[in-house]
Design an enzyme around this catalytic site. Structure first.
Site, PDB file in Angstrom:
ATOM      1  N   ARG A  48       3.021  -2.352  -3.772  1.00 44.11           N
ATOM      2  CA  ARG A  48       2.387  -1.056  -3.499  1.00 44.11           C
ATOM      3  C   ARG A  48       2.744  -0.020  -4.564  1.00 44.11           C
ATOM      4  O   ARG A  48       1.970   0.902  -4.808  1.00 44.11           O
ATOM      5  CB  ARG A  48       2.790  -0.555  -2.109  1.00 44.11           C
ATOM      6  CG  ARG A  48       2.005  -1.235  -1.004  1.00 44.11           C
ATOM      7  CD  ARG A  48       2.407  -0.712   0.352  1.00 44.11           C
ATOM      8  NE  ARG A  48       1.432  -1.055   1.369  1.00 44.11           N
ATOM      9  CZ  ARG A  48       1.554  -0.716   2.652  1.00 44.11           C
ATOM     10  NH1 ARG A  48       2.615  -0.038   3.066  1.00 44.11           N
ATOM     11  NH2 ARG A  48       0.628  -1.050   3.520  1.00 44.11           N
TER      12      ARG A  48
ATOM     13  N   GLY B 297      -2.868  -2.323   8.595  1.00 51.84           N
ATOM     14  CA  GLY B 297      -3.662  -1.687   9.645  1.00 51.84           C
ATOM     15  C   GLY B 297      -4.889  -0.969   9.087  1.00 51.84           C
ATOM     16  O   GLY B 297      -5.962  -0.979   9.705  1.00 51.84           O
TER      17      GLY B 297
END
Ligand code: 3PG
Ligand code: MG
Length: 398
Positions: free
Chosen positions: A39, A378
């Site tokens: 990330r 999510g």
């Protein structure tokens, strides 16, 4: 969704740019070391572009879920993230250590010169972050001339101030998305809008109940859905197949039940399963049909893998979410590895999403061979479900 991106910003000389990144990276439980920096790497194109246009960058992120107890939270300080960010960026990253938005952070932001980078302390160290608090947001917003959302993994959090209230209080200033968010949106919009066919989905992971909306959204679009992982046993149990000692909660069976009429039409279930002796998981056997008591399903079996690999080879677009076995254990990793391998070789448009699935693909060395590996868990599911994100609503339209 056509959002304005940093590409539409030209000269940023002397501007302070607030960049919301998602540096919520996995950490080693004992040492607090970063176990996967994907990330952070994914945010570099945006940060580099802004710096090359003369900006000073104030980056901010949450890390984990702090409890508000200094001892429990000490591994959640941003120091290691800032150090890794600096290494990957190839220039020093300044880091504040006091309050998220106290006098120290304000002074550091004020002193920042073009080409310099500052990382604020973990946003969730301030409880106001997750309450979309206006005062907290105003204080952060006051640091920047421009707002950039490059935190795709957090875009579905409607109550996070740094995602929603901060850009809301910067109305009138440019509020755009970064390179990473723009690419994630473009890829998923393309996938759900006008995919090349046959369009195949592969789903695994632990819980059907978490993914009912996602599965239903996919079923409208895909030609075929292959099921693996723990969720396969919920479907099998709902069908009346004996799953032996595999642990499947009643609510999971209930969640699978309404989808049963699609099985053997759009949905395919495994026909064989690698099972392990539940007492120690040391010996494995492959079963078809019923699983005897004392054994637990841990991976898809070789027949299933061969069939799934064939489906993958004959598809033009493939989306994959959720490992098909307990891949962290090498003895139960063949299914997940095989699916990744077949996708990598398929020549199809291949999209991988969900934190664990992305980690598996990386670990097995196939990440570079996929069209896209999403940074969202999510958020990836929610965006495909078609949820509107309050965070993106705050960013300017193109
Ligand atoms: C994620 O990894 O899901 C995002 O970084 C958001 O974190 P959260 O699930 O703790 O809100
Ligand atoms: Mg999450």
């Amino acid at each position: 969704m056509a959002k304005k991106t940093i590409q539409q910003l030209s000269d940023l000389t002397g501007k302070k740019v607030l960049v919301r990144v998602d540096f919520n990276v996995p950490l080693d439980k004992a040492t607090g070391d970063i176990s996967n920096d994907r990330r952070i790497r994914a945010a570099l194109p945006t940060v580099k572009d802004l710096l090359s246009k003369g900006a000073a960058v104030i980056a901010m992120s949450h890390l984990g879920r702090p409890k508000g107890e200094p001892a429990a939270d000490k591994n959640l300080k941003m120091d290691k993230v800032a150090a890794r960010f600096g290494e990957l960026l190839g220039r020093p990253v300044k880091k504040t250590s006091g309050d998220v938005i106290g006098p120290e952070a304000r002074a550091a932001a004020l002193a920042l010169k073009p080409g310099e980078v500052l990382l604020l302390e973990n946003l969730r160290f301030d409880a106001r972050e997750q309450k979309n608090d206006k005062d907290f947001a105003h204080a952060i917003a006051a640091l920047g001339d421009v707002y950039v959302n490059d935190a795709f993994g957090t875009c579905h959090n409607d109550n996070d101030a740094s995602m929603v209230a901060v850009p809301a209080s910067m109305k009138g200033k440019p509020r755009v998305v970064g390179v990473l968010v723009a690419r994630e949106l473009e890829i998923i919009d393309g996938l759900m809008g006008n995919p090349k066919r046959p369009f195949l989905a592969i789903m695994g992971g632990a819980k059907v109940s978490d993914k009912v909306k996602f599965i239903n959204a996919l079923l409208v679009k895909v030609d075929h859905l292959l099921i693996g992982g723990k969720i396969a046993y919920a479907f099998l149990k709902a069908r009346g197949v004996d799953v032996g000692s595999t642990k499947v909660a009643d609510e999971e069976v209930a969640a699978a039940r309404p989808l049963l009429d699609r099985v053997d039409r759009t949905i395919t279930l495994p026909v064989d399963y690698v099972c392990a002796k539940s007492e120690d998981f040391n010996s494995t056997r492959v079963f078809e049909e019923a699983i005897p008591s004392g054994w637990e399903g841990v991976d898809i079996g070789p027949k299933t893998l061969a069939h799934y690999a064939n489906k993958i080879r004959t598809s033009a677009t493939i989306i994959w979410n959720g490992p098909v076995g307990w891949f962290e254990k090498p003895a139960f990793a063949a299914g997940t590895k095989g699916v990744a391998d077949a996708m990598a070789q398929s020549g199809a448009v291949t999209i991988v999403g969900g934190g664990e699935t992305a980690e598996a693909v990386e670990e097995f060395g196939f990440a570079d061979k996929m069209t896209h590996v999403s940074t969202g868990g999510g958020a990836f599911l929610a965006y495909i479900e078609g949820r509107e994100f309050a965070s993106l609503a705050q960013c300017d339209e193109r």
